[in-house]
Scaffold this motif. Structure first.
Motif, PDB file in Angstrom:
ATOM      1  N   VAL A  79       0.850  -1.183   0.000  1.00 41.07           N
ATOM      2  CA  VAL A  79       0.000   0.000   0.000  1.00 41.07           C
ATOM      3  C   VAL A  79       0.893   1.243   0.000  1.00 41.07           C
ATOM      4  O   VAL A  79       2.077   1.162   0.331  1.00 41.07           O
ATOM      5  CB  VAL A  79      -0.950   0.026   1.216  1.00 41.07           C
ATOM      6  N   PRO A  80       0.341   2.402  -0.360  1.00 41.08           N
ATOM      7  CA  PRO A  80       1.146   3.624  -0.398  1.00 41.08           C
ATOM      8  C   PRO A  80       1.704   4.004   0.967  1.00 41.08           C
ATOM      9  O   PRO A  80       1.054   3.817   1.998  1.00 41.08           O
ATOM     10  CB  PRO A  80       0.151   4.688  -0.887  1.00 41.08           C
ATOM     11  N   VAL A  81       2.915   4.546   0.946  1.00 44.24           N
ATOM     12  CA  VAL A  81       3.551   5.081   2.146  1.00 44.24           C
ATOM     13  C   VAL A  81       3.660   6.594   1.986  1.00 44.24           C
ATOM     14  O   VAL A  81       4.214   7.088   1.000  1.00 44.24           O
ATOM     15  CB  VAL A  81       4.941   4.457   2.371  1.00 44.24           C
ATOM     16  N   GLN A  82       3.114   7.299   2.947  1.00 47.35           N
ATOM     17  CA  GLN A  82       3.156   8.764   2.978  1.00 47.35           C
ATOM     18  C   GLN A  82       4.230   9.181   3.976  1.00 47.35           C
ATOM     19  O   GLN A  82       4.283   8.660   5.086  1.00 47.35           O
ATOM     20  CB  GLN A  82       1.783   9.294   3.398  1.00 47.35           C
ATOM     21  N   LEU A  83       5.066  10.141   3.590  1.00 50.29           N
ATOM     22  CA  LEU A  83       6.212  10.504   4.419  1.00 50.29           C
ATOM     23  C   LEU A  83       6.241  11.993   4.738  1.00 50.29           C
ATOM     24  O   LEU A  83       6.154  12.831   3.839  1.00 50.29           O
ATOM     25  CB  LEU A  83       7.518  10.122   3.711  1.00 50.29           C
ATOM     26  N   ALA A  84       6.385  12.302   6.021  1.00 47.84           N
ATOM     27  CA  ALA A  84       6.654  13.664   6.475  1.00 47.84           C
ATOM     28  C   ALA A  84       8.101  13.720   6.943  1.00 47.84           C
ATOM     29  O   ALA A  84       8.479  13.009   7.877  1.00 47.84           O
ATOM     30  CB  ALA A  84       5.711  14.056   7.610  1.00 47.84           C
ATOM     31  N   THR A  85       8.907  14.506   6.256  1.00 47.06           N
ATOM     32  CA  THR A  85      10.311  14.633   6.600  1.00 47.06           C
ATOM     33  C   THR A  85      10.746  16.052   6.257  1.00 47.06           C
ATOM     34  O   THR A  85       9.950  16.842   5.744  1.00 47.06           O
ATOM     35  CB  THR A  85      11.162  13.588   5.851  1.00 47.06           C
ATOM     36  N   ASP A  86      11.970  16.395   6.548  1.00 43.83           N
ATOM     37  CA  ASP A  86      12.452  17.752   6.279  1.00 43.83           C
ATOM     38  C   ASP A  86      13.060  17.809   4.885  1.00 43.83           C
ATOM     39  O   ASP A  86      14.243  17.586   4.704  1.00 43.83           O
ATOM     40  CB  ASP A  86      13.487  18.158   7.337  1.00 43.83           C
ATOM     41  N   VAL A  87      12.210  18.065   3.888  1.00 45.69           N
ATOM     42  CA  VAL A  87      12.682  18.200   2.517  1.00 45.69           C
ATOM     43  C   VAL A  87      12.664  19.687   2.160  1.00 45.69           C
ATOM     44  O   VAL A  87      11.620  20.311   2.164  1.00 45.69           O
ATOM     45  CB  VAL A  87      11.834  17.385   1.522  1.00 45.69           C
ATOM     46  N   ARG A  88      13.836  20.219   1.857  1.00 49.73           N
ATOM     47  CA  ARG A  88      13.934  21.663   1.615  1.00 49.73           C
ATOM     48  C   ARG A  88      14.150  22.016   0.157  1.00 49.73           C
ATOM     49  O   ARG A  88      14.163  23.200  -0.188  1.00 49.73           O
ATOM     50  CB  ARG A  88      15.073  22.247   2.460  1.00 49.73           C
ATOM     51  N   THR A  89      14.330  21.003  -0.698  1.00 52.94           N
ATOM     52  CA  THR A  89      14.558  21.263  -2.118  1.00 52.94           C
ATOM     53  C   THR A  89      13.703  20.341  -2.968  1.00 52.94           C
ATOM     54  O   THR A  89      13.284  19.264  -2.530  1.00 52.94           O
ATOM     55  CB  THR A  89      16.038  21.051  -2.496  1.00 52.94           C
ATOM     56  N   VAL A  90      13.478  20.781  -4.196  1.00 47.52           N
ATOM     57  CA  VAL A  90      12.736  19.958  -5.149  1.00 47.52           C
ATOM     58  C   VAL A  90      13.494  18.655  -5.415  1.00 47.52           C
ATOM     59  O   VAL A  90      12.897  17.586  -5.520  1.00 47.52           O
ATOM     60  CB  VAL A  90      12.516  20.756  -6.455  1.00 47.52           C
ATOM     61  N   ARG A  91      14.816  18.754  -5.507  1.00 47.74           N
ATOM     62  CA  ARG A  91      15.618  17.556  -5.758  1.00 47.74           C
ATOM     63  C   ARG A  91      15.434  16.528  -4.640  1.00 47.74           C
ATOM     64  O   ARG A  91      15.306  15.323  -4.909  1.00 47.74           O
ATOM     65  CB  ARG A  91      17.091  17.931  -5.878  1.00 47.74           C
ATOM     66  N   ALA A  92      15.418  16.985  -3.384  1.00 41.47           N
ATOM     67  CA  ALA A  92      15.231  16.060  -2.263  1.00 41.47           C
ATOM     68  C   ALA A  92      13.873  15.379  -2.337  1.00 41.47           C
ATOM     69  O   ALA A  92      13.745  14.181  -2.057  1.00 41.47           O
ATOM     70  CB  ALA A  92      15.378  16.807  -0.943  1.00 41.47           C
ATOM     71  N   CYS A  93      12.849  16.132  -2.749  1.00 38.13           N
ATOM     72  CA  CYS A  93      11.522  15.525  -2.923  1.00 38.13           C
ATOM     73  C   CYS A  93      11.547  14.470  -4.008  1.00 38.13           C
ATOM     74  O   CYS A  93      11.008  13.369  -3.832  1.00 38.13           O
ATOM     75  CB  CYS A  93      10.504  16.613  -3.284  1.00 38.13           C
ATOM     76  N   SER A  94      12.167  14.806  -5.124  1.00 41.87           N
ATOM     77  CA  SER A  94      12.228  13.861  -6.241  1.00 41.87           C
ATOM     78  C   SER A  94      12.919  12.567  -5.836  1.00 41.87           C
ATOM     79  O   SER A  94      12.478  11.467  -6.200  1.00 41.87           O
ATOM     80  CB  SER A  94      12.974  14.490  -7.419  1.00 41.87           C
ATOM     81  N   GLU A  95      14.000  12.692  -5.070  1.00 36.87           N
ATOM     82  CA  GLU A  95      14.738  11.506  -4.636  1.00 36.87           C
ATOM     83  C   GLU A  95      13.851  10.581  -3.808  1.00 36.87           C
ATOM     84  O   GLU A  95      13.856   9.357  -4.020  1.00 36.87           O
ATOM     85  CB  GLU A  95      15.964  11.917  -3.830  1.00 36.87           C
TER      86      GLU A  95
END
Length: 202
Positions: A79-95
């Protein structure tokens, strides 16, 4: 229909819990059952999505152990995993999205790089990215270098980036396990025009 999403918070790759009775909402103990094992248990109980909060990254600490734990969770459930973390850049989100996270929760990225966020939505769709806000009395609270912002203003900025669902947490109910303030959720849904996922204290 209401979708209930089981959640877990991670510190150093292990599960923890926050309560309002602890000093400053501090973590209360580390739990022995592995995050991936709990995810499998929740899936066996018919969970449709798993939410994970990377508490270390939120504090500015090394989140590498939590990142590995999230990967274990993703590989453990269907099932989908939703994540809350400290992403400060678009690149970090993409990764993180490319690593298999289904939905990433963003916060200050809405304020810092709206154009980049729009491009991210174009690439991955709004179903995989959601703005998240921790508010109190209608005011969003971010890292100390950011001023407080009305929750409706933050929501308007997120909508302008193409986002459609917001994860909303209020410090008044966080960690109480008494449930959210339904009137607050109704207000923000009505005034923002966004779908709302209530978080914390559920």
């Amino acid at each position: 229909m209401i979708l209930i999403i089981p959640s877990m918070e991670l510190v150093q790759g292990r599960r923890t819990r926050r309560t309002q009775t602890s000093a400053d909402g501090a973590d209360v103990g580390l739990m022995d059952l592995a995050p991936s094992a709990l995810a499998r248990l929740r899936r066996a109980e018919n969970a449709k999505t798993i939410h994970v909060t990377d508490r270390d990254s939120m504090r500015g600490d090394d989140g590498s152990a939590n990142r590995r734990a999230v990967q274990d969770i993703i590989q453990s459930v269907d099932v989908p995993v939703q994540l809350a973390t400290d992403v400060r850049t678009v690149r970090a989100c993409s990764e993180r999205l490319d690593e298999g996270v289904f939905r990433i929760i963003v916060s200050t990225l809405v304020l810092d790089d709206p154009e980049g966020l729009r491009s991210l939505v174009d690439e991955y769709t709004s179903s995989r990215i959601a703005p998240g806000i921790r508010a109190h009395a209608g005011m969003g609270r971010f890292r100390h270098e950011y001023p407080a912002l009305r929750d409706t203003e933050f929501a308007a900025m997120a909508r302008d980036c193409g986002l459609q669902r917001m994860v909303y947490l209020d410090a008044a109910w966080e960690g109480t396990y008494e449930g959210p303030d339904v009137e607050t959720l109704r207000r923000i849904a009505r005034e923002s025009g966004m779908r709302i996922t209530a978080a914390g204290g559920i």
